[in-house]
Enzyme design. Structure first.
Site, PDB file in Angstrom:
ATOM      1  N   HIS A   1      -8.188  -5.603   5.174  1.00  0.00           N
ATOM      2  CA  HIS A   1      -7.704  -6.911   4.725  1.00  0.00           C
ATOM      3  C   HIS A   1      -6.951  -6.912   3.405  1.00  0.00           C
ATOM      4  O   HIS A   1      -6.442  -7.960   3.006  1.00  0.00           O
ATOM      5  CB  HIS A   1      -8.881  -7.895   4.636  1.00  0.00           C
ATOM      6  CG  HIS A   1      -9.990  -7.458   3.726  1.00  0.00           C
ATOM      7  ND1 HIS A   1     -11.043  -8.293   3.391  1.00  0.00           N
ATOM      8  CD2 HIS A   1     -10.230  -6.294   3.070  1.00  0.00           C
ATOM      9  CE1 HIS A   1     -11.881  -7.666   2.594  1.00  0.00           C
ATOM     10  NE2 HIS A   1     -11.406  -6.455   2.382  1.00  0.00           N
ATOM     11  N   HIS A   2      -6.883  -5.786   2.694  1.00  0.00           N
ATOM     12  CA  HIS A   2      -6.213  -5.784   1.388  1.00  0.00           C
ATOM     13  C   HIS A   2      -4.732  -5.436   1.458  1.00  0.00           C
ATOM     14  O   HIS A   2      -3.996  -5.707   0.500  1.00  0.00           O
ATOM     15  CB  HIS A   2      -6.893  -4.790   0.438  1.00  0.00           C
ATOM     16  CG  HIS A   2      -8.296  -5.132   0.087  1.00  0.00           C
ATOM     17  ND1 HIS A   2      -8.661  -6.355  -0.429  1.00  0.00           N
ATOM     18  CD2 HIS A   2      -9.449  -4.404   0.182  1.00  0.00           C
ATOM     19  CE1 HIS A   2      -9.968  -6.368  -0.643  1.00  0.00           C
ATOM     20  NE2 HIS A   2     -10.463  -5.197  -0.277  1.00  0.00           N
ATOM     21  N   ALA A   3      -4.272  -4.812   2.545  1.00  0.00           N
ATOM     22  CA  ALA A   3      -2.889  -4.323   2.612  1.00  0.00           C
ATOM     23  C   ALA A   3      -1.895  -5.479   2.454  1.00  0.00           C
ATOM     24  O   ALA A   3      -2.072  -6.555   3.021  1.00  0.00           O
ATOM     25  CB  ALA A   3      -2.648  -3.597   3.928  1.00  0.00           C
TER      26      ALA A   3
END
Length: 457
Positions: free
Chosen positions: A180-182
């Site tokens: 979820h951080h990309a």
């Protein structure tokens, strides 16, 4: 112990912070105490969903580096437990295809994708000049097969979304996904391609509104950022927040912008939250979210670093409490993707995701783990529900949680019901949808620069 022999093959409102908190001896004891915490009036009591499960043996063989906390091997441990518990009998198991470059470009920038495709450990010295442009470093290193890894887990999430759209599954599970951080232009926090955004873009082709729920200990910043200016996606993240804890975002006043104002819901928590406080808060918030937003589909990110004793985590959650969040969302009977995420004590990640696979299948699993070739990872107890709580002092007071809940419910009241979305036909170009948002952001930025110049003049 007489554990079963392995037989595996890979298929093609008000909160109490009294002295009772933290006294739950195990996840099993907690699970037996949940009957009075169901909450919500829109749950489906006798839901029997069709479940699709995505797995690819190769996904567990990638290696970020000896000292790196991200261990894809946790996927291998999970799949061995899932299959040896016999859960494949209750769902359709698929080996997904890889995502194509064109599919990944629906969100990510072309020059970033080109970099990921070309860079390898063998040529990284020649390409080192690009590292600062693409946030390559200790958190996001270059490792062998990096593009293959990204295309495998992203392909699974895209296929899972399409399976829901086709109506051939009610719940689709991809433990490989959930990164979820990309960001559009760069990796972040161990995440290179944001499979969640790619999956949601697929779902938006058919569903008017998509709800994203994140129970990872880290804020779901990449997904929130991607949909910050639209009212078709609501993001709801439960995470630790103090301004310094990675990624440093997720304050309660991050609510969205433009059309997306109030459609980003953030639930910032302090160290040490326990089972009862977390599940009560989750159910209260998610009941209000479901009644207000009325999503056509749900994407539930189940990062297991919110478990107690996680290598990078600071919560006190048991596997039963983490799974209770999955059970609660399942009972709404809305098409749902269930995906992985963080989780760095890999024996507990595998236990958690196996338990939650059982939950989505509606199957109770015995606490004694089945025998696999990896059984020694789970020594000495060989249990699905080890003791995980009590390491960290709970800093979430009753007053803090009540105030937090009140603030979030007030935010939801501003929405006055689900947004109106005309659906005469599904949008043919989701990338155009994102480009419209980007042009809007650039226009706002340009206007601000012009106003600043005028003021200086």
């Amino acid at each position: 112990m007489g554990r079963r022999k392995e037989n595996i093959s890979y298929p093609s409102a008000t909160f109490s912070t009294s002295a009772r908190e933290g006294s739950v001896g195990s996840g099993l004891e907690f699970a037996s105490s949940l009957s009075g915490l169901d909450g919500g009036s829109n749950v489906v009591e006798h839901y029997r969903p069709r479940v699709a499960y995505y797995m690819r043996e190769q996904a567990g063989n990638f290696h970020y580096g000896k000292q790196h906390p991200m261990k894809p091997h946790r996927l291998t441990l999970t799949n061995h437990l899932v299959l040896n518990y016999g859960l494949h009998k209750f769902m359709d198991v698929f080996e997904p295809r890889r995502a194509t470059e064109e599919e990944i470009r629906e969100f990510h920038a072309e020059d970033y994708i080109d970099f990921l495709k070309r860079v390898t450990p063998d040529n990284q010295e020649q390409m080192r000049a690009c590292f600062s442009d693409f946030n390559i470093g200790d958190d996001c290193p270059i490792f062998d097969g990096i593009w293959d890894f990204c295309s495998i887990y992203s392909g699974a999430s895209i296929e899972a979304a399409r399976k829901l759209i086709s109506g051939s599954a009610d719940i689709a599970v991809n433990w490989m996904g959930g990164l979820h951080h990309a960001k559009k232009y760069e990796p972040s926090g161990f995440c290179y391609v944001n499979d969640i955004v790619l999956a949601i873009l697929q779902l938006l082709r058919y569903y008017p509104r998509v709800l994203y729920v994140d129970i990872d200990i880290h804020h779901g910043d990449g997904v929130q950022e991607a949909f910050y200016t639209t009212d078709r996606v609501m993001t709801c993240s439960f995470h630790k927040y103090n301004g310094d804890f990675f990624p440093g975002t997720g304050a309660i006043d991050e609510m969205g912008s433009g059309l997306g104002k109030f459609f980003a819901v953030n639930v910032p928590l302090q160290d040490g939250i326990d089972d009862r406080s977390y599940t009560q808060l989750f159910k209260t918030v998610m009941t209000a979210v479901m009644e207000t937003f009325k999503p056509g589909a749900i994407v539930l990110q189940c990062g297991a670093d919110s478990l107690g004793l996680d290598r990078l985590g600071v919560f006190n959650l048991s596997i039963a409490a983490h799974g209770e969040c999955v059970r609660f969302m399942r009972r709404f009977g809305v098409p749902m993707m269930v995906i992985g995420g963080g989780g760095y004590t890999i024996r507990n990640v595998a236990r958690c995701w196996t338990y939650e696979t059982g939950i989505v299948c509606g199957t109770e699993l015995p606490s004694e783990l089945p025998s696999t070739v990896y059984s020694e990872f789970f020594a000495p107890d060989y249990s699905l529900h080890p003791q995980l709580s009590g390491r960290v002092v709970n800093h979430n007071s009753r007053a803090y949680l009540n105030a937090l809940t009140a603030r979030i419910l007030e935010q939801l009241r501003y929405l006055k019901g689900a947004p109106s979305v005309q659906m005469q036909e599904a949008p043919p170009d989701i990338q155009g949808f994102l480009e419209d948002q980007e042009r809007h952001d650039k226009d706002v930025h340009s206007d601000r620069n012009k106003e600043e110049k005028d003021e200086r003049a």
